[in-house]
Design an enzyme around this catalytic site. Structure first.
Site, PDB file in Angstrom:
ATOM      1  N   ASP A  34       0.948  -1.574  -0.399  1.00 49.24           N
ATOM      2  CA  ASP A  34      -0.099  -0.051   0.121  1.00 49.24           C
ATOM      3  C   ASP A  34       0.730   1.266   0.025  1.00 49.24           C
ATOM      4  O   ASP A  34       1.290   1.259   0.822  1.00 49.24           O
ATOM      5  CB  ASP A  34      -0.959  -0.137   1.612  1.00 49.24           C
ATOM      6  CG  ASP A  34      -1.217  -1.267   1.617  1.00 49.24           C
ATOM      7  OD1 ASP A  34      -1.126  -2.246   1.039  1.00 49.24           O
ATOM      8  OD2 ASP A  34      -2.081  -0.619   2.731  1.00 49.24           O
ATOM      9  N   TRP A  58       6.461 -10.324   1.352  1.00 46.72           N
ATOM     10  CA  TRP A  58       5.855  -9.363   2.538  1.00 46.72           C
ATOM     11  C   TRP A  58       6.742 -10.334   3.672  1.00 46.72           C
ATOM     12  O   TRP A  58       6.930 -11.110   3.995  1.00 46.72           O
ATOM     13  CB  TRP A  58       4.717 -10.134   2.576  1.00 46.72           C
ATOM     14  CG  TRP A  58       3.392  -8.637   3.612  1.00 46.72           C
ATOM     15  CD1 TRP A  58       2.749  -6.781   3.264  1.00 46.72           C
ATOM     16  CD2 TRP A  58       2.720  -8.955   4.720  1.00 46.72           C
ATOM     17  NE1 TRP A  58       2.273  -6.801   4.752  1.00 46.72           N
ATOM     18  CE2 TRP A  58       2.743  -7.282   5.646  1.00 46.72           C
ATOM     19  CE3 TRP A  58       3.195 -10.175   6.213  1.00 46.72           C
ATOM     20  CZ2 TRP A  58       2.032  -7.554   7.066  1.00 46.72           C
ATOM     21  CZ3 TRP A  58       3.042  -9.366   7.640  1.00 46.72           C
ATOM     22  CH2 TRP A  58       1.882  -8.801   7.405  1.00 46.72           C
ATOM     23  N   ARG A 156      -6.849  -0.540  11.325  1.00 46.91           N
ATOM     24  CA  ARG A 156      -5.997  -0.027  10.745  1.00 46.91           C
ATOM     25  C   ARG A 156      -6.464   0.840   9.537  1.00 46.91           C
ATOM     26  O   ARG A 156      -7.440   1.804   9.528  1.00 46.91           O
ATOM     27  CB  ARG A 156      -5.477  -1.730  10.408  1.00 46.91           C
ATOM     28  CG  ARG A 156      -6.218  -2.191   9.142  1.00 46.91           C
ATOM     29  CD  ARG A 156      -5.057  -3.538   8.805  1.00 46.91           C
ATOM     30  NE  ARG A 156      -5.985  -4.232   7.659  1.00 46.91           N
ATOM     31  CZ  ARG A 156      -7.049  -5.050   8.789  1.00 46.91           C
ATOM     32  NH1 ARG A 156      -6.878  -6.117   9.321  1.00 46.91           N
ATOM     33  NH2 ARG A 156      -7.244  -6.290   7.566  1.00 46.91           N
ATOM     34  N   GLU A 212     -10.244  -2.345   4.493  1.00 45.75           N
ATOM     35  CA  GLU A 212      -9.273  -1.083   4.750  1.00 45.75           C
ATOM     36  C   GLU A 212      -9.099   0.005   3.612  1.00 45.75           C
ATOM     37  O   GLU A 212      -9.825   0.221   3.011  1.00 45.75           O
ATOM     38  CB  GLU A 212      -8.375  -2.580   3.802  1.00 45.75           C
ATOM     39  CG  GLU A 212      -8.580  -3.672   4.232  1.00 45.75           C
ATOM     40  CD  GLU A 212      -6.872  -4.808   4.897  1.00 45.75           C
ATOM     41  OE1 GLU A 212      -6.771  -5.701   4.804  1.00 45.75           O
ATOM     42  OE2 GLU A 212      -6.951  -5.018   2.845  1.00 45.75           O
TER      43      GLU A 212
HETATM   44  N1  DQQ Z   1      -1.630  -4.096   3.598  1.00 44.76           N
HETATM   45  C1  DQQ Z   1      -1.673  -2.900   5.034  1.00 44.76           C
HETATM   46  C2  DQQ Z   1      -2.622  -3.057   6.493  1.00 44.76           C
HETATM   47  C3  DQQ Z   1      -3.867  -2.740   5.187  1.00 44.76           C
HETATM   48  C4  DQQ Z   1      -3.214  -3.915   3.965  1.00 44.76           C
HETATM   49  C5  DQQ Z   1      -0.575  -4.187   5.693  1.00 44.76           C
HETATM   50  C6  DQQ Z   1      -4.283  -3.217   2.757  1.00 44.76           C
HETATM   51  O1  DQQ Z   1      -2.432  -2.186   6.848  1.00 44.76           O
HETATM   52  O2  DQQ Z   1      -4.923  -2.455   5.639  1.00 44.76           O
HETATM   53  O3  DQQ Z   1       0.595  -4.597   4.943  1.00 44.76           O
HETATM   54  O4  DQQ Z   1      -3.555  -4.407   2.051  1.00 44.76           O
END
Ligand code: DQQ
Length: 478
Positions: A34, A58, A156, A212
């Protein structure tokens, strides 16, 4: 143990990678997802991103950092945040940025484990555009401030803004029925936050499970909520899995409640998620997204950088729906114009000097009587990506099956033409490993990545009925 020093030292030790896209943001090395903290600070535009520098997958989330003056030429900066504190030791997840009298404020989600359970809370770091200091008061907005039954594990991706001396923060959340929702907090000092309201909610539980990466802003004479729900079921408008949505509606500022009237998918292609926006000094609303799908990876194994951002896009409203145009600054990078006006196409054809992998090409179809028209690009004898308009079915088809990938990932996406025009225009922007195709001045966009060899740079046009069309092509040169 993750530290900023370790991350920046590691990146410094990696050889410079010349295979990165020319004008789409990537990390110098490693994984990104993101966009974060997209904001104007001291006359420059900053972009942070979810980042794991050490591998092409990731991992514990850091915030990578780049800045630009024109959204096309980006300067890599050192990693800004690492998950190195008790309140964020499980990751510095997504968030936003804002210029304030105290400096450049970053608001992000800190993950920590409490009695074996993940907690997500909102944290603040303040900096000078290069170095950022996390507040000792962190976390500043906590899941336990939410009403009974709201998730503290899924809370979040804060987006903040300021109005009349009050700071507003919206974050993604789930309610007691496991439906996605966006919650709103307010503060006057960035440290003490009060829960205010549910800004928006998936009342019927039909739009995924968790919303999100929200963004919320006025656009022309309406309000727009962007959010990216997880785990959606396919319909005519949406595809399976994670979608990036826009919603238009009314905002009751007093109550902190947004009522959605129209909802649509931001991008009709394969790779687009988690967009966020900023307002430029000249009051344009610019959006950038992660140009990747969570479920479809196909990057070559030896490529050290993983994933890229979209081209920043200018947003506006037209007849109640969202228009996206490539940021106008891209025009400053146009060179070698080739114009072919009113050509006839019957069968497959190529046009002299209409080829390449970094270009901005607009194709206009003047005829109205044909079955289908196809543009193939990133093409050689054994590879291509194709984009077809099936006029009979009123349907676009993006197909990257033959881009050389060796994984059985989603390769075809079909989507109806939403707003018919007498002439169809398709503006195709290529940057080595990606295509973004803007239909009829930004009424729809199709984005996809592909990893065809870079010398596959032919472009062809095909129709089996006689079609009159025009092409204007510029190379994009830095
Ligand atoms: N990616 C992040 C989160 C979000 C998600 C974690 C969305 O904060 O919700 O890497 O791709």
């Amino acid at each position: 143990m993750q530290t900023l020093e370790k991350a920046n030292q590691y990146i410094k030790e990696q050889p410079e990678d010349h295979s990165r896209p020319l004008f789409h943001v990537t990390a110098p090395t490693g994984w990104i997802n993101d966009p974060n903290g997209f904001s104007l600070y001291q006359g420059e535009y900053h972009l942070f991103y979810q980042h794991y520098p050490y591998k092409d997958v990731w991992g514990p989330m850091h915030w990578g950092h780049a800045k630009t003056k024109d959204f096309i030429t980006w300067e890599d900066l050192p990693v800004a945040l690492a998950p190195d504190q008790p309140f964020d030791e499980e990751g510095c997840f997504s968030g936003s940025g804002l210029e304030t009298p105290e400096g450049h404020v970053l608001v992000y989600t800190g993950l920590r484990k409490v009695n074996g359970e993940i907690e997500q809370n909102q944290c603040v770091a303040i900096g000078d555009g290069l170095h950022y200091q996390k507040l000792s008061e962190n976390p500043v907005a906590l899941g336990k401030q939410l009403p009974e039954g709201f998730s503290t594990e899924h809370f979040r991706d804060p987006k903040i803004w300021e109005k009349d001396g009050t700071y507003y923060l919206v974050a993604g959340n789930k309610n007691a029925d496991n439906h996605g929702q966006i919650v709103l907090f307010t503060s006057t000092n960035l440290r003490d936050w009060q829960y205010k309201s549910v800004l928006a909610c998936d009342e019927k539980g039909e739009i995924g499970v968790m919303w999100e990466c929200p963004d919320f802003f006025p656009l022309d004479d309406t309000y727009v909520l962007l959010t990216s729900p997880q785990d959606m079921v396919a319909t005519e408008e949406f595809h399976n899995g994670n979608n990036a949505l826009w919603m238009r509606g009314r905002f009751d500022e007093e109550k902190g409640v947004f009522t959605k009237e129209v909802i649509g998918e931001v991008d009709d292609g394969i790779d687009f998620y988690a967009p966020q926006t900023l307002e430029t000094a000249d009051h344009r609303r610019i959006m950038i997204g992660w140009m990747q799908s969570w479920d479809n990876f196909m990057k070559p194994a030896d490529q050290k950088w993983a994933n890229m951002m979209s081209l920043p896009r200018e947003l506006s409203m037209k007849d109640g729906h969202l228009i996206q145009k490539p940021v106008r600054e891209i025009n400053q990078y146009h060179q070698n114009v080739m114009v072919y006006a009113h050509q006839q196409c019957l069968g497959e054809m190529q046009l002299p000097y209409v080829k390449g992998r970094c270009l901005d090409m607009t194709v206009t179809i003047h005829s109205s009587n044909y079955h289908e028209f196809t543009i193939q690009f990133a093409k050689d004898k054994s590879h291509h990506v194709s984009f077809t308009y099936h006029k009979d079915k009123n349907m676009f088809e993006l197909d990257r099956s033959y881009c050389g990938m060796i994984r059985d990932v989603v390769a075809i996406r079909r989507k109806a033409l939403k707003v018919p025009y007498p002439e169809l225009t398709m503006r195709v922007i290529l940057d080595r490993y990606s295509a973004e195709i803007f239909i009829n001045g930004g009424e729809q966009v199709f984005s996809t990545t592909f990893y065809t060899p870079l010398d596959a740079e032919d472009i062809s046009f095909t129709s089996y009925d006689q079609v009159e069309f025009s092409v204007v092509k510029y190379d994009l040169v830095k």
